[in-house]
Design a protein around this motif. Sequence first.
Motif, PDB file in Angstrom:
ATOM      1  N   PHE A 100       2.921 -14.370  -1.320  1.00 22.11           N
ATOM      2  CA  PHE A 100       3.043 -12.934  -1.140  1.00 22.11           C
ATOM      3  C   PHE A 100       2.913 -12.535   0.315  1.00 22.11           C
ATOM      4  CE2 PHE A 100       3.392 -10.978  -5.269  1.00 22.11           C
ATOM      5  CZ  PHE A 100       3.048 -11.999  -6.120  1.00 22.11           C
ATOM      6  N   GLY A 101       3.660 -11.493   0.685  1.00 21.32           N
ATOM      7  CA  GLY A 101       3.535 -10.909   1.996  1.00 21.32           C
ATOM      8  C   GLY A 101       2.237 -10.125   2.112  1.00 21.32           C
ATOM      9  N   GLN A 102       2.009  -9.582   3.284  1.00 22.63           N
ATOM     10  CA  GLN A 102       0.735  -8.915   3.547  1.00 22.63           C
ATOM     11  C   GLN A 102       0.659  -7.511   2.949  1.00 22.63           C
ATOM     12  OE1 GLN A 102       3.248  -8.974   5.587  1.00 22.63           O
ATOM     13  NE2 GLN A 102       3.178  -7.337   7.114  1.00 22.63           N
ATOM     14  N   GLY A 103       1.799  -7.024   2.465  1.00 16.73           N
ATOM     15  CA  GLY A 103       1.798  -5.719   1.819  1.00 16.73           C
ATOM     16  C   GLY A 103       2.243  -4.589   2.728  1.00 16.73           C
ATOM     17  N   THR A 104       2.843  -3.569   2.126  1.00 18.81           N
ATOM     18  CA  THR A 104       3.230  -2.339   2.817  1.00 18.81           C
ATOM     19  C   THR A 104       2.615  -1.179   2.055  1.00 18.81           C
ATOM     20  OG1 THR A 104       5.326  -3.224   3.645  1.00 18.81           O
ATOM     21  CG2 THR A 104       5.144  -0.822   3.438  1.00 18.81           C
TER      22      THR A 104
END
Lengths: 110, 116
Positions: A100-104
Amino acid sequence: QQPVQSPQAVILREGEDAVINCSSSKALYSVHWYRQKHGEAPVFLMILLKGGEQKGHEKISASFNEKKQQSSLYLTASQLSYSGTYFCGTGSSNTGKLIFGQGTTLQVKP
Amino acid sequence: GAVVSQHPSRVICKSGTSVKIECRSLDFQATTMFWYRQFPKQSLMLMATSNEGSKATYEQGVEKDKFLINHASLTLSTLTVTSAHPEDSSFYICSARDLQDQETQYFGPGTRLLVL
């Protein structure tokens, strides 16, 4: 390696549009998008597969550029309920393992 | 839609004790479930892949003897945090892949663990 999301945070007014990007340094088999509200589990939004197949919600659209190893999530005519943190999860094979990416963080204001 | 449950939703325990977290797929079968850990304001970090009928596969840096995973049936996986310490306090979330739709993963509601 963790995919990179951009932007890190977005503030919108109701009815405005937003685009969230997800970029990977590895070749991708799939990109999954989730929305998470504070203290809750991620909710499935969309999956994009190598070869063009997509599954997801009617009101949310996304693109997947396999060559560039990038995906974008398009939120149109945003509603207050769209607020939350959006994560992209990338899979390099059909094993189901996602990174997973770090989030937005998206905040929609009245 | 597919439903995944987790139990307990919240647990507080003393340092040194073991805690078991259950993950169940309620309306579908899942040969594969995944366990994630999420610290406050951070992303989801994959800990391990739980496969029904075989040993779990752990990600680099995750101690398999500390985080015991058992996937005894097509609808149940358990994560046991052994000899828990305060640094194990976190939000533990499982996800499950539908046997009929191998591409989509559904997340459970998560378990918040606090180790005192």
